[in-house]
Design a protein around this motif. Structure first.
Motif, PDB file in Angstrom:
ATOM      1  N   GLU A 330       2.343 -25.201  35.269  1.00 34.01           N
ATOM      2  CA  GLU A 330       2.859 -26.515  35.624  1.00 34.01           C
ATOM      3  C   GLU A 330       4.366 -26.426  35.790  1.00 34.01           C
ATOM      4  O   GLU A 330       5.022 -25.691  35.050  1.00 34.01           O
ATOM      5  N   PRO A 332       7.841 -28.040  35.359  1.00 32.42           N
ATOM      6  CA  PRO A 332       8.594 -29.140  34.741  1.00 32.42           C
ATOM      7  C   PRO A 332       9.536 -29.830  35.712  1.00 32.42           C
ATOM      8  O   PRO A 332       9.771 -31.041  35.601  1.00 32.42           O
ATOM      9  N   PHE A 336       5.794 -31.803  35.961  1.00 35.12           N
ATOM     10  CA  PHE A 336       4.666 -31.071  35.396  1.00 35.12           C
ATOM     11  C   PHE A 336       3.439 -31.117  36.305  1.00 35.12           C
ATOM     12  O   PHE A 336       2.304 -31.153  35.843  1.00 35.12           O
ATOM     13  N   ASN A 413       4.365 -24.766  31.195  1.00 35.30           N
ATOM     14  CA  ASN A 413       4.754 -25.789  30.227  1.00 35.30           C
ATOM     15  C   ASN A 413       5.229 -25.184  28.914  1.00 35.30           C
ATOM     16  O   ASN A 413       5.258 -25.865  27.884  1.00 35.30           O
ATOM     17  N   LEU A 416       8.021 -27.036  26.818  1.00 35.32           N
ATOM     18  CA  LEU A 416       7.510 -28.268  26.217  1.00 35.32           C
ATOM     19  C   LEU A 416       6.739 -27.958  24.937  1.00 35.32           C
ATOM     20  O   LEU A 416       6.929 -28.616  23.902  1.00 35.32           O
TER      21      LEU A 416
END
Length: 671
Positions: A330, A332, A336, A413, A416
């Motif tokens: 994904e 950001p 995402f 990701n 995160l």
């Protein structure tokens, strides 16, 4: 007895099942689409059968093709994995009708739980607590509500609706997304509980009438209603844990459940437990249960499918704590959105085991170096799981391994996940399904913006070292060295958010860094003429530079950077975080200029609907069209007030990354 097992799935779950089969001496068969022909799970299997095509509908969702593959390969059993046909009662019945062993619950149990509205009615009669639910939008009496797909899971088709005005569009969108993901567009509406925790119980049943709860998992941290962090045991009061165990076992007994299943609940802030759904399959997050119970759940599935009694009759005590994160492709920088491309490097340090028990780090991955991430399938690349004696130790070890991982070529990701695991709120178990909405700070990249210039400098110096190493003559001289210092060396990159970074540096006769700077907002003076002046950048000394490793002394602190180059792409992993840079050519070729207001496809996909017409006036934020990719709908919104001047792709059209989807001209609106 099962002798050869076909896994009707792909990616990491296929590899996970194959790992247990190898340990048990069971032969394995993979089925694969054309896009997956070179995937690791295909190589892991003893045999593989091609399913011509790429999309799930052409391949993994075709019952006839999967059964034909079992016949051709001589498989005597089928494991559905999760997703695709895993909760398809017709598939389960077809497997048993073909004389094969089905590794899963009965078709009757799948059908009973697959219709989520019928399941709610059945389990309510068994005493399982429920939330208010509606099938007709006109009957909804209170908000907020959650629109949910009746078939499947994984957050597909879910929409939160906070007032009546948005309900009709949410229901329509959920139906489209559910139909695309599961082949069934049926949806229902459920009361949405604010700040609820998503908790679930792993159950197992056998053909001798036993149904056992194997503990509670907490899966509250979610994005787009998809779990991204899961842990076991869930940190809960003992009375709540016992209530969850009892309700889950009651649900299993109500449908004579056989095999692995998960009963999902919503734990309200007042301590009330509400049934959400029952997943009649192995869950993505099953490793945390395995690591805290010592049980191999795939082994139990095979034993139960062969008619053996469960080797456990009561809930085993939890040993230590396990936390799992879902590492997904994904971007950001693109909100995402799912990302595609080639994974040039996939390396996670300290992994103790893959697809099996580990006192430490466990990796269940569907990818390796060189894997291609396709637009056709789910964005999850791998699951990384940490076991430790305590929750705090598990979270720290998992965050550290993720932060040091080298993930090159496809946006993920990762940052995160690290920030969530390191947050004070996660440490305090202050979690619920709205965690990410309340903590926007966890979306910040690990690499601070003020550290990007030093990271880019490391990339520039590694490039200079690589060029000197390949130089046919005078390779021992520092890059760009002159007897009389002149203009500095200049290397240009694009970085996060397509920001251009221009690094200036000069080496002295010993190869040391004589001066450096960055053209841009961090410089106090212009560098158009002469060396740059940098009063707000750190003092940097070059310790050593090779093509793949640069060590710098930054304000008296030594830092090492790992550098990996693939063409013009430069991946830098440093102590403060990672950066993906693209080195720009010194003499760029001319390119066609896009029309002002052009909106480009962020990834390959299909335009499912076009909501506007050429010539139509739109306001900033208006929905222009919908792009479907990687099983999700991606709205394309107007960036500003203006007039739609171009819509080059009709509904149903396929596009590649960077294709123009629409043009909104703000000047037209001003006239």
């Amino acid at each position: 007895m099962i002798t050869k097992l076909l896994v009707a799935n792909r990616g990491e779950i296929a590899r996970r099942v194959f790992a247990t089969c190898r340990a048990l001496g069971v032969g394995t068969v993979a089925v694969h689409s054309d896009a997956d022909a070179g995937a690791p799970f295909v190589a892991d299997a003893d045999q593989a059968v091609r399913l011509p095509g790429n999309t799930p509908a052409e391949t993994y969702l075709r019952i006839d093709a999967v059964l034909d593959a079992a016949r051709r390969s001589g498989a005597d059993a089928v494991h559905p994995g999760y997703g695709f046909l895993a909760e398809n009662a017709e598939f389960a019945a077809a497997v048993t009708d073909a004389g094969l062993t089905w590794v899963g619950p009965s078709a009757k149990a799948i059908a009973a739980m697959g219709d989520k509205m019928a399941a709610k009615a059945l389990l309510a009669d068994a005493g399982v607590p429920m939330l208010p639910t509606w099938t007709d939008p006109a009957e909804v009496t209170a908000f907020p509500v959650l629109v949910k797909a009746s078939a499947g899971g994984g957050g597909r088709g879910m929409r939160i609706v906070r007032d009546a005005a948005g309900l009709a569009e949410a229901v329509a969108g959920a139906r489209r997304e559910a139909a695309a993901a599961f082949g069934d567009g049926t949806v229902f509406i459920e009361r949405y509980v604010e700040r609820g925790r998503h908790v679930e119980v792993q159950i197992f049943g056998d053909t001798h009438g036993a149904v056992v709860a194997l503990g509670v998992r907490d899966c509250s941290i979610q994005r787009r209603h998809q779990k991204i962090v899961e842990e076991a045991p869930g940190v809960l009061p003992d009375d709540v844990r016992e209530a969850l165990h009892e309700a889950a076992v009651a649900a299993g007994r109500a449908v004579d459940y056989v095999g692995a299943g998960t009963v999902e609940f919503l734990l309200a802030p007042d301590g009330q437990v509400h049934f959400l759904e029952m997943n009649t399959r192995l869950q993505v997050e099953h490793p945390v249960t395995e690591l805290t119970t010592g049980l191999d759940l795939v082994r139990l599935q095979l034993l139960v499918a062969e008619g053996e009694p469960l080797p456990v009759t009561t809930t085993p005590p939890a040993d230590g704590h396990a936390i799992e994160v879902r590492l997904c492709a994904e971007d950001p920088a693109q909100g995402f959105r799912p990302a595609t491309g080639t994974l040039h490097r996939f390396a996670i340090p300290g992994v103790a085991a893959e697809f099996g028990p580990a006192r430490g780090l466990r990796l269940d991955s569907g990818v390796v170096d060189g894997s291609s991430v396709s637009v056709h399938y789910d964005s999850m690349l791998a699951k990384l799981v940490a076991w430790a004696p305590t929750r705090t130790e598990a979270a720290r070890a998992l965050a550290g391994a993720l932060a040091r991982a080298e993930l090159h070529g496809v946006a993920t990701n990762r940052d995160l996940l690290v920030r969530v695991l390191r947050s004070a709120e996660f440490a305090a178990v202050d979690v619920d399904t709205g965690f990410l909405d309340r903590h926007p700070e966890v979306f910040e990249p690990l690499l601070p913006a003020d550290q990007l210039p030093v990271t880019a400098l490391a990339a520039a110096l590694s490039g200079a070292a690589a060029r000197r190493a390949a130089a046919p003559v005078l390779a021992g001289l520092p890059s760009g060295w002159r007897n009389v210092p002149s203009f500095p060396q200049v290397t240009r990159f694009t970085g996060p958010g397509d920001e251009e970074i221009e690094i200036h540096y000069r080496l002295d006769r010993t190869g040391g860094l004589a001066e450096w700077g960055r053209k841009g907002p961090l410089l106090t003076d212009s560098v158009e003429e002469g060396p740059p002046v940098n009063t707000d950048l750190p003092v940097v000394e070059l310790v050593t530079a090779t093509p793949d490793r640069v060590v710098l002394d930054v304000d008296g602190v030594r830092r090492a950077f790992r550098v990996h180059r693939v063409g013009s792409s430069v991946f830098v992993d440093g102590p403060d975080g990672a950066a993906s840079l693209t080195e720009l050519p010194r003499l760029p070729l001319p390119t066609a200029e896009l029309a002002a207001g052009s909106l480009l496809a962020p990834l390959p996909g299909a335009v499912t609907r076009v909501h506007v017409e050429v010539g139509q006036r739109v306001a900033a934020g208006d929905l222009l069209l919908t792009l479907e990719a990687m099983k999700l709908e991606h709205p394309v919104l107007a960036p500003a007030d203006g007039v739609v001047t171009e819509l080059p792709v009709p509904a149903g059209g396929q596009v590649e990354t960077g294709a123009v989807l629409a043009v909104v001209d703000p000047e037209e609106d001003a006239q």
